[in-house]
Design a protein around this motif. Structure first.
Motif, mmCIF file in Angstrom:
data_model
loop_
_atom_site.group_PDB
_atom_site.id
_atom_site.type_symbol
_atom_site.label_atom_id
_atom_site.label_comp_id
_atom_site.label_asym_id
_atom_site.label_seq_id
_atom_site.Cartn_x
_atom_site.Cartn_y
_atom_site.Cartn_z
ATOM 1 N N SER A 208 0.820 -1.214 0.000
ATOM 2 C CA SER A 208 0.000 0.000 0.000
ATOM 3 C C SER A 208 0.854 1.265 0.000
ATOM 4 O O SER A 208 0.551 2.261 -0.668
ATOM 5 C CB SER A 208 -0.931 -0.002 1.224
ATOM 6 N N TYR A 209 1.944 1.235 0.766
ATOM 7 C CA TYR A 209 2.833 2.407 0.836
ATOM 8 C C TYR A 209 3.517 2.640 -0.508
ATOM 9 O O TYR A 209 3.689 3.771 -0.965
ATOM 10 C CB TYR A 209 3.865 2.195 1.931
ATOM 11 N N GLN A 210 3.887 1.553 -1.107
ATOM 12 C CA GLN A 210 4.515 1.665 -2.420
ATOM 13 C C GLN A 210 3.555 2.277 -3.447
ATOM 14 O O GLN A 210 3.939 3.115 -4.271
ATOM 15 C CB GLN A 210 4.964 0.282 -2.897
ATOM 16 N N GLU A 211 2.308 1.882 -3.404
ATOM 17 C CA GLU A 211 1.308 2.432 -4.336
ATOM 18 C C GLU A 211 1.096 3.920 -4.103
ATOM 19 O O GLU A 211 0.989 4.706 -5.048
ATOM 20 C CB GLU A 211 -0.008 1.665 -4.174
ATOM 21 N N ASN A 212 1.033 4.339 -2.821
ATOM 22 C CA ASN A 212 0.846 5.763 -2.509
ATOM 23 C C ASN A 212 2.019 6.607 -3.001
ATOM 24 O O ASN A 212 1.849 7.714 -3.534
ATOM 25 C CB ASN A 212 0.664 5.955 -0.999
ATOM 26 N N THR A 213 3.225 6.101 -2.790
ATOM 27 C CA THR A 213 4.418 6.842 -3.237
ATOM 28 C C THR A 213 4.432 6.990 -4.752
ATOM 29 O O THR A 213 4.714 8.066 -5.303
ATOM 30 C CB THR A 213 5.681 6.113 -2.777
ATOM 31 N N THR A 214 4.121 5.916 -5.427
ATOM 32 C CA THR A 214 4.083 5.970 -6.895
ATOM 33 C C THR A 214 3.039 6.955 -7.395
ATOM 34 O O THR A 214 3.269 7.747 -8.319
ATOM 35 C CB THR A 214 3.793 4.575 -7.471
ATOM 36 N N ARG A 215 1.857 6.909 -6.780
ATOM 37 C CA ARG A 215 0.775 7.812 -7.182
ATOM 38 C C ARG A 215 1.171 9.275 -6.965
ATOM 39 O O ARG A 215 0.875 10.155 -7.770
ATOM 40 C CB ARG A 215 -0.486 7.476 -6.392
ATOM 41 N N SER A 216 1.847 9.548 -5.844
ATOM 42 C CA SER A 216 2.281 10.915 -5.557
ATOM 43 C C SER A 216 3.259 11.416 -6.608
ATOM 44 O O SER A 216 3.168 12.554 -7.085
ATOM 45 C CB SER A 216 2.925 10.962 -4.167
#
Length: 404
Positions: A208-216
Protein backbone atom coordinates in the motif's frame (compact mmCIF):
# COMPACT_ATOMS: atom_id res chain seq x y z
CA UNK A 1 19.50 83.47 -84.77
CA UNK A 2 21.31 86.36 -83.04
CA UNK A 3 18.79 88.80 -84.58
CA UNK A 4 15.94 86.90 -82.94
CA UNK A 5 17.64 86.65 -79.54
CA UNK A 6 18.40 90.39 -79.62
CA UNK A 7 14.66 90.90 -79.11
CA UNK A 8 14.96 89.29 -75.68
CA UNK A 9 16.49 90.67 -72.47
CA UNK A 10 19.27 89.08 -70.48
CA UNK A 11 18.49 87.96 -66.93
CA UNK A 12 20.06 91.08 -65.39
CA UNK A 13 17.80 93.24 -67.59
CA UNK A 14 14.59 91.49 -66.49
CA UNK A 15 12.44 93.29 -63.89
CA UNK A 16 13.54 92.38 -60.37
CA UNK A 17 10.26 90.84 -59.19
CA UNK A 18 10.46 88.23 -62.00
CA UNK A 19 14.04 87.14 -61.29
CA UNK A 20 13.37 85.10 -58.14
CA UNK A 21 10.51 82.96 -59.58
CA UNK A 22 12.49 82.40 -62.81
CA UNK A 23 15.62 81.24 -60.96
CA UNK A 24 13.56 79.14 -58.52
CA UNK A 25 11.73 77.41 -61.39
CA UNK A 26 14.75 76.80 -63.67
CA UNK A 27 17.73 76.17 -61.35
CA UNK A 28 17.84 73.18 -59.04
CA UNK A 29 19.65 73.44 -55.71
CA UNK A 30 22.54 71.48 -57.18
CA UNK A 31 22.74 73.85 -60.18
CA UNK A 32 22.85 76.86 -57.80
CA UNK A 33 25.76 75.20 -56.03
CA UNK A 34 27.67 74.31 -59.24
CA UNK A 35 27.44 77.84 -60.66
CA UNK A 36 28.75 79.42 -57.44
CA UNK A 37 31.52 76.83 -57.21
CA UNK A 38 32.65 77.55 -60.79
CA UNK A 39 32.69 81.26 -59.97
CA UNK A 40 35.10 80.73 -57.05
CA UNK A 41 32.68 80.65 -54.10
CA UNK A 42 33.36 78.43 -51.06
CA UNK A 43 30.10 76.46 -51.03
CA UNK A 44 31.07 73.82 -48.44
CA UNK A 45 29.70 75.74 -45.47
CA UNK A 46 26.78 77.41 -47.29
CA UNK A 47 23.16 76.33 -46.85
CA UNK A 48 20.81 75.82 -49.85
CA UNK A 49 18.97 79.10 -49.31
CA UNK A 50 22.34 80.88 -49.22
CA UNK A 51 23.13 79.53 -52.70
CA UNK A 52 19.96 81.19 -53.97
CA UNK A 53 20.66 84.37 -51.98
CA UNK A 54 24.17 84.79 -53.43
CA UNK A 55 22.99 84.26 -57.02
CA UNK A 56 20.09 86.71 -56.63
CA UNK A 57 22.53 89.39 -55.38
CA UNK A 58 24.57 88.99 -58.57
CA UNK A 59 21.62 89.28 -61.00
CA UNK A 60 21.35 93.08 -60.75
CA UNK A 61 24.08 93.64 -63.33
CA UNK A 62 26.31 91.81 -65.81
CA UNK A 63 29.06 89.86 -64.05
CA UNK A 64 30.69 86.43 -64.00
CA UNK A 65 27.83 84.81 -62.05
CA UNK A 66 24.95 86.48 -63.92
CA UNK A 67 26.49 85.56 -67.31
CA UNK A 68 26.73 81.87 -66.35
CA UNK A 69 23.14 81.90 -65.08
CA UNK A 70 21.97 83.68 -68.23
CA UNK A 71 23.74 81.18 -70.53
CA UNK A 72 22.21 78.24 -68.68
CA UNK A 73 18.59 79.44 -68.73
CA UNK A 74 18.96 80.76 -72.29
CA UNK A 75 19.99 77.28 -73.44
CA UNK A 76 16.88 75.76 -71.82
CA UNK A 77 14.40 78.41 -73.00
CA UNK A 78 15.89 79.03 -76.48
CA UNK A 79 13.33 76.98 -78.46
CA UNK A 80 10.38 78.69 -76.77
CA UNK A 81 11.97 82.13 -77.25
CA UNK A 82 12.30 81.48 -80.97
CA UNK A 83 8.75 80.11 -81.06
CA UNK A 84 7.07 83.20 -79.53
CA UNK A 85 9.06 85.70 -81.60
CA UNK A 86 6.60 87.61 -83.76
CA UNK A 87 3.49 85.86 -82.39
CA UNK A 88 0.47 88.01 -81.49
CA UNK A 89 -0.36 88.36 -77.79
CA UNK A 90 -3.33 85.97 -77.83
CA UNK A 91 -1.22 83.16 -79.34
CA UNK A 92 1.55 83.73 -76.77
CA UNK A 93 -1.08 83.56 -74.02
CA UNK A 94 -2.49 80.31 -75.47
CA UNK A 95 1.03 78.80 -75.60
CA UNK A 96 1.58 79.85 -71.97
CA UNK A 97 -1.58 78.01 -70.89
CA UNK A 98 -0.50 74.83 -72.68
CA UNK A 99 3.00 74.89 -71.19
CA UNK A 100 1.48 75.62 -67.77
CA UNK A 101 -0.59 72.41 -67.98
CA UNK A 102 2.53 70.44 -68.93
CA UNK A 103 4.46 71.87 -65.98
CA UNK A 104 7.02 73.54 -68.27
CA UNK A 105 6.70 76.77 -66.28
CA UNK A 106 10.29 78.07 -65.94
CA UNK A 107 11.40 78.14 -69.62
CA UNK A 108 8.04 79.50 -70.84
CA UNK A 109 7.94 82.17 -68.11
CA UNK A 110 11.49 83.32 -68.94
CA UNK A 111 10.69 83.47 -72.70
CA UNK A 112 7.62 85.67 -72.05
CA UNK A 113 9.21 87.89 -69.40
CA UNK A 114 12.45 88.50 -71.36
CA UNK A 115 10.60 89.20 -74.65
CA UNK A 116 10.72 92.95 -75.15
CA UNK A 117 7.37 93.03 -76.98
CA UNK A 118 5.36 91.18 -74.33
CA UNK A 119 2.07 92.85 -73.41
CA UNK A 120 1.98 94.29 -69.85
CA UNK A 121 -1.32 92.55 -69.03
CA UNK A 122 0.17 89.17 -69.97
CA UNK A 123 3.19 89.88 -67.76
CA UNK A 124 0.89 90.61 -64.84
CA UNK A 125 -1.12 87.42 -65.45
CA UNK A 126 2.03 85.28 -65.65
CA UNK A 127 3.40 86.73 -62.41
CA UNK A 128 0.05 86.35 -60.62
CA UNK A 129 -0.52 82.74 -61.67
CA UNK A 130 3.00 81.62 -60.76
CA UNK A 131 2.93 83.48 -57.44
CA UNK A 132 -0.44 82.11 -56.29
CA UNK A 133 0.19 78.54 -57.42
CA UNK A 134 3.54 78.54 -55.64
CA UNK A 135 1.66 79.28 -52.41
CA UNK A 136 -0.85 76.50 -53.16
CA UNK A 137 1.83 73.91 -53.85
CA UNK A 138 3.81 74.88 -50.75
CA UNK A 139 0.70 74.40 -48.58
CA UNK A 140 0.14 70.96 -50.13
CA UNK A 141 3.75 69.94 -49.48
CA UNK A 142 3.56 70.98 -45.82
CA UNK A 143 0.29 69.05 -45.44
CA UNK A 144 1.82 65.83 -46.76
CA UNK A 145 4.96 66.35 -44.69
CA UNK A 146 2.74 66.47 -41.61
CA UNK A 147 1.24 63.13 -42.65
CA UNK A 148 4.73 61.73 -43.15
CA UNK A 149 5.76 62.89 -39.68
CA UNK A 150 2.73 61.18 -38.15
CA UNK A 151 3.58 58.00 -40.06
CA UNK A 152 7.14 58.15 -38.77
CA UNK A 153 5.83 58.51 -35.21
CA UNK A 154 3.65 55.44 -35.71
CA UNK A 155 6.65 53.61 -37.15
CA UNK A 156 8.72 54.51 -34.07
CA UNK A 157 5.97 53.23 -31.78
CA UNK A 158 5.79 49.99 -33.73
CA UNK A 159 9.53 49.55 -33.49
CA UNK A 160 9.34 50.02 -29.71
CA UNK A 161 6.60 47.39 -29.54
CA UNK A 162 8.72 44.99 -31.58
CA UNK A 163 11.66 45.58 -29.22
CA UNK A 164 9.47 44.84 -26.18
CA UNK A 165 8.01 41.74 -27.81
CA UNK A 166 11.49 40.52 -28.70
CA UNK A 167 12.55 40.93 -25.09
CA UNK A 168 9.47 39.01 -23.93
CA UNK A 169 10.14 36.35 -26.54
CA UNK A 170 13.73 36.01 -25.37
CA UNK A 171 12.60 35.71 -21.74
CA UNK A 172 10.06 33.03 -22.64
CA UNK A 173 12.68 31.19 -24.69
CA UNK A 174 15.02 31.19 -21.69
CA UNK A 175 12.20 29.92 -19.49
CA UNK A 176 11.43 27.22 -22.03
CA UNK A 177 15.06 26.07 -22.11
CA UNK A 178 15.15 25.97 -18.31
CA UNK A 179 11.90 23.97 -18.30
CA UNK A 180 13.35 21.47 -20.73
CA UNK A 181 16.30 20.92 -18.41
CA UNK A 182 13.92 20.51 -15.46
CA UNK A 183 11.87 18.00 -17.43
CA UNK A 184 14.98 16.01 -18.30
CA UNK A 185 16.07 16.00 -14.66
CA UNK A 186 12.58 15.05 -13.48
CA UNK A 187 12.37 12.23 -15.98
CA UNK A 188 15.72 10.93 -14.83
CA UNK A 189 14.63 11.30 -11.21
CA UNK A 190 11.34 9.58 -11.99
CA UNK A 191 13.13 6.69 -13.58
CA UNK A 192 15.41 6.40 -10.57
CA UNK A 193 12.43 6.57 -8.21
CA UNK A 194 10.54 3.94 -10.13
CA UNK A 195 13.54 1.63 -9.94
CA UNK A 196 13.86 2.29 -6.24
CA UNK A 197 10.15 1.73 -5.68
CA UNK A 198 10.39 -1.63 -7.41
CA UNK A 199 13.23 -2.63 -5.19
CA UNK A 200 11.45 -1.46 -2.04
CA UNK A 201 8.30 -3.30 -3.02
CA UNK A 202 10.29 -6.50 -2.99
CA UNK A 203 12.06 -5.92 0.32
CA UNK A 204 11.20 -3.19 2.80
CA UNK A 205 7.78 -1.53 2.35
CA UNK A 206 4.27 -2.77 2.28
CA UNK A 207 2.42 -2.82 -0.97
CA UNK A 208 0.00 0.00 0.00
CA UNK A 209 2.83 2.41 0.84
CA UNK A 210 4.51 1.66 -2.42
CA UNK A 211 1.31 2.43 -4.34
CA UNK A 212 0.85 5.76 -2.51
CA UNK A 213 4.42 6.84 -3.24
CA UNK A 214 4.08 5.97 -6.89
CA UNK A 215 0.77 7.81 -7.18
CA UNK A 216 2.28 10.92 -5.56
CA UNK A 217 5.17 10.95 -8.01
CA UNK A 218 2.82 10.45 -10.97
CA UNK A 219 0.69 13.39 -9.85
CA UNK A 220 3.79 15.53 -9.53
CA UNK A 221 4.89 14.60 -13.05
CA UNK A 222 1.37 15.29 -14.40
CA UNK A 223 1.40 18.75 -12.81
CA UNK A 224 4.80 19.53 -14.28
CA UNK A 225 3.72 18.36 -17.75
CA UNK A 226 0.60 20.54 -17.55
CA UNK A 227 2.75 23.50 -16.52
CA UNK A 228 5.00 22.93 -19.52
CA UNK A 229 1.98 22.77 -21.87
CA UNK A 230 0.69 26.07 -20.47
CA UNK A 231 4.06 27.76 -20.99
CA UNK A 232 4.26 26.39 -24.53
CA UNK A 233 0.78 27.76 -25.26
CA UNK A 234 1.80 31.19 -23.96
CA UNK A 235 4.91 31.07 -26.13
CA UNK A 236 2.85 30.27 -29.27
CA UNK A 237 0.54 33.20 -28.50
CA UNK A 238 3.51 35.54 -28.16
CA UNK A 239 4.95 34.28 -31.45
CA UNK A 240 1.63 35.00 -33.23
CA UNK A 241 1.55 38.48 -31.71
CA UNK A 242 5.08 39.09 -32.91
CA UNK A 243 4.20 38.03 -36.48
CA UNK A 244 1.11 40.28 -36.44
CA UNK A 245 3.17 43.28 -35.32
CA UNK A 246 5.82 42.55 -37.95
CA UNK A 247 3.12 42.52 -40.66
CA UNK A 248 1.71 45.79 -39.32
CA UNK A 249 5.21 47.31 -39.25
CA UNK A 250 5.81 46.25 -42.85
CA UNK A 251 2.51 47.90 -43.89
CA UNK A 252 3.39 51.14 -42.10
CA UNK A 253 6.82 51.16 -43.73
CA UNK A 254 5.25 50.73 -47.17
CA UNK A 255 2.81 53.57 -46.55
CA UNK A 256 5.65 55.73 -45.27
CA UNK A 257 7.67 55.05 -48.44
CA UNK A 258 4.66 56.00 -50.60
CA UNK A 259 4.33 59.23 -48.61
CA UNK A 260 8.01 60.00 -49.22
CA UNK A 261 7.61 59.33 -52.94
CA UNK A 262 4.57 61.62 -53.03
CA UNK A 263 6.46 64.43 -51.28
CA UNK A 264 9.35 64.04 -53.71
CA UNK A 265 6.86 64.13 -56.60
CA UNK A 266 5.33 67.36 -55.27
CA UNK A 267 8.76 68.96 -54.69
CA UNK A 268 9.90 68.05 -58.22
CA UNK A 269 6.57 69.32 -59.54
CA UNK A 270 6.70 72.50 -57.42
CA UNK A 271 6.52 74.56 -60.56
CA UNK A 272 3.49 72.62 -61.84
CA UNK A 273 0.57 74.97 -61.29
CA UNK A 274 -2.98 73.76 -60.81
CA UNK A 275 -5.41 75.19 -63.35
CA UNK A 276 -8.07 77.68 -62.16
CA UNK A 277 -11.68 76.73 -61.76
CA UNK A 278 -14.31 76.70 -64.46
CA UNK A 279 -15.47 80.09 -65.77
CA UNK A 280 -18.78 78.74 -67.10
CA UNK A 281 -20.26 77.10 -64.01
CA UNK A 282 -23.84 77.33 -65.23
CA UNK A 283 -23.00 75.40 -68.40
CA UNK A 284 -21.09 72.80 -66.41
CA UNK A 285 -23.98 72.18 -64.03
CA UNK A 286 -26.55 71.91 -66.82
CA UNK A 287 -24.88 70.21 -69.75
CA UNK A 288 -21.09 70.31 -69.41
CA UNK A 289 -20.72 72.18 -72.72
CA UNK A 290 -17.63 74.18 -71.76
CA UNK A 291 -15.08 74.87 -74.52
CA UNK A 292 -11.33 75.06 -74.30
CA UNK A 293 -11.45 78.87 -74.58
CA UNK A 294 -13.81 79.30 -71.64
CA UNK A 295 -12.66 76.55 -69.28
CA UNK A 296 -9.04 75.46 -68.69
CA UNK A 297 -10.36 72.16 -67.30
CA UNK A 298 -12.97 71.60 -69.99
CA UNK A 299 -11.96 67.91 -70.18
CA UNK A 300 -13.31 67.31 -66.66
CA UNK A 301 -16.29 69.69 -66.31
CA UNK A 302 -19.57 67.95 -65.39
CA UNK A 303 -17.89 64.53 -65.56
CA UNK A 304 -18.12 61.81 -62.93
CA UNK A 305 -14.74 60.34 -62.04
CA UNK A 306 -14.65 56.95 -60.27
CA UNK A 307 -11.39 55.80 -58.70
CA UNK A 308 -10.86 52.24 -57.46
CA UNK A 309 -7.84 51.49 -55.27
CA UNK A 310 -5.01 53.87 -54.33
CA UNK A 311 -4.23 54.98 -50.78
CA UNK A 312 -7.40 55.29 -48.70
CA UNK A 313 -5.83 57.98 -46.51
CA UNK A 314 -5.29 60.15 -49.64
CA UNK A 315 -8.94 60.00 -50.76
CA UNK A 316 -9.48 63.64 -49.74
CA UNK A 317 -6.52 64.73 -51.91
CA UNK A 318 -7.79 62.78 -54.95
CA UNK A 319 -11.23 64.32 -54.40
CA UNK A 320 -9.73 67.82 -54.19
CA UNK A 321 -8.00 67.42 -57.58
CA UNK A 322 -11.23 66.35 -59.31
CA UNK A 323 -13.69 68.72 -57.62
CA UNK A 324 -11.41 71.75 -58.01
CA UNK A 325 -11.52 71.11 -61.76
CA UNK A 326 -15.34 70.95 -61.76
CA UNK A 327 -15.82 67.18 -61.79
CA UNK A 328 -17.65 64.77 -59.44
CA UNK A 329 -15.59 62.20 -57.54
CA UNK A 330 -16.50 58.72 -56.33
CA UNK A 331 -14.16 56.30 -54.58
CA UNK A 332 -13.84 52.58 -53.88
CA UNK A 333 -10.98 51.16 -51.78
CA UNK A 334 -10.48 48.11 -54.04
CA UNK A 335 -11.45 45.42 -51.51
CA UNK A 336 -13.74 43.04 -53.38
CA UNK A 337 -15.37 41.09 -50.54
CA UNK A 338 -19.19 41.48 -50.84
CA UNK A 339 -18.75 44.57 -53.01
CA UNK A 340 -19.52 43.40 -56.59
CA UNK A 341 -22.99 44.93 -56.76
CA UNK A 342 -21.79 48.25 -55.34
CA UNK A 343 -18.86 48.32 -57.81
CA UNK A 344 -21.16 47.66 -60.75
CA UNK A 345 -23.41 50.60 -59.80
CA UNK A 346 -20.45 52.97 -59.42
CA UNK A 347 -19.04 52.06 -62.85
CA UNK A 348 -22.44 52.52 -64.55
CA UNK A 349 -22.82 56.03 -63.06
CA UNK A 350 -19.36 57.38 -63.98
CA UNK A 351 -17.73 58.79 -67.13
CA UNK A 352 -14.08 57.90 -66.43
CA UNK A 353 -12.61 55.09 -64.26
CA UNK A 354 -9.11 55.39 -62.71
CA UNK A 355 -7.40 52.18 -61.57
CA UNK A 356 -3.87 52.39 -60.04
CA UNK A 357 -2.27 48.94 -60.26
CA UNK A 358 0.33 49.44 -57.49
CA UNK A 359 -2.37 49.77 -54.76
CA UNK A 360 -5.09 47.42 -56.00
CA UNK A 361 -5.97 43.75 -55.98
CA UNK A 362 -5.72 41.65 -59.15
CA UNK A 363 -9.37 40.70 -58.79
CA UNK A 364 -10.46 44.35 -58.56
CA UNK A 365 -8.52 45.27 -61.72
CA UNK A 366 -10.08 42.41 -63.74
CA UNK A 367 -13.58 43.13 -62.45
CA UNK A 368 -13.50 46.85 -63.21
CA UNK A 369 -12.02 46.20 -66.68
CA UNK A 370 -14.90 43.85 -67.55
CA UNK A 371 -17.47 46.34 -66.26
CA UNK A 372 -15.92 49.20 -68.28
CA UNK A 373 -16.03 47.09 -71.45
CA UNK A 374 -19.63 46.07 -70.74
CA UNK A 375 -20.90 49.60 -70.13
CA UNK A 376 -18.55 51.36 -72.59
CA UNK A 377 -16.78 53.43 -69.92
CA UNK A 378 -13.35 55.03 -70.34
CA UNK A 379 -10.75 53.15 -68.21
CA UNK A 380 -7.33 54.59 -67.35
CA UNK A 381 -4.82 52.19 -65.79
CA UNK A 382 -2.27 54.07 -63.62
CA UNK A 383 1.20 52.75 -62.76
CA UNK A 384 1.17 54.81 -59.54
CA UNK A 385 -1.41 56.06 -57.03
CA UNK A 386 0.41 59.40 -56.54
CA UNK A 387 -1.34 62.76 -56.97
CA UNK A 388 0.84 63.62 -59.95
CA UNK A 389 -0.13 60.34 -61.69
CA UNK A 390 -3.84 61.05 -61.12
CA UNK A 391 -3.47 64.66 -62.34
CA UNK A 392 -1.62 63.54 -65.47
CA UNK A 393 -4.23 60.91 -66.30
CA UNK A 394 -7.08 63.44 -65.98
CA UNK A 395 -5.64 66.62 -67.46
CA UNK A 396 -2.80 65.75 -69.85
CA UNK A 397 -3.86 64.26 -73.23
CA UNK A 398 -2.45 60.79 -73.85
CA UNK A 399 -0.37 61.87 -76.86
CA UNK A 400 1.27 64.68 -74.83
CA UNK A 401 1.86 62.35 -71.87
CA UNK A 402 3.76 59.93 -74.10
CA UNK A 403 5.90 62.75 -75.49
CA UNK A 404 6.90 63.75 -71.98
Amino acid sequence: MSDILSKFMNIWEVKSHFKCPIIGAMLSVEKHKNILKKCGYNVKEMKPYEYHQQIMIKLHDKNHVSVKVNNYILNIARKLMIRINGLPDHEIRSLWKKQLKKGNVGPMMYAIVSYKNTDMELLQDVYGEVHMQAHANMTEIFHIRQKQRRSEEILTQMQKKITLKNEEFKTLSDIRKADKKKIALLKAENLTMQTRITELEKTLYPKSYQENTTRSLELKITDLEQCIKNEQKKLRIKEREKKSIQIELFSVRNKNELMKEEIQSLVEGFKLCASPGCTEKSNCQISGNCTENTCPRYQLCAKRIFMIGGLTKMESLYRKIVETAGGEFNYHDGYMKNAHTNLKAKVKQCDVVLCPVNCNSHGACLKVKKLCNRYNKQLKILNSSSLSAVSQALFIPENEARMN
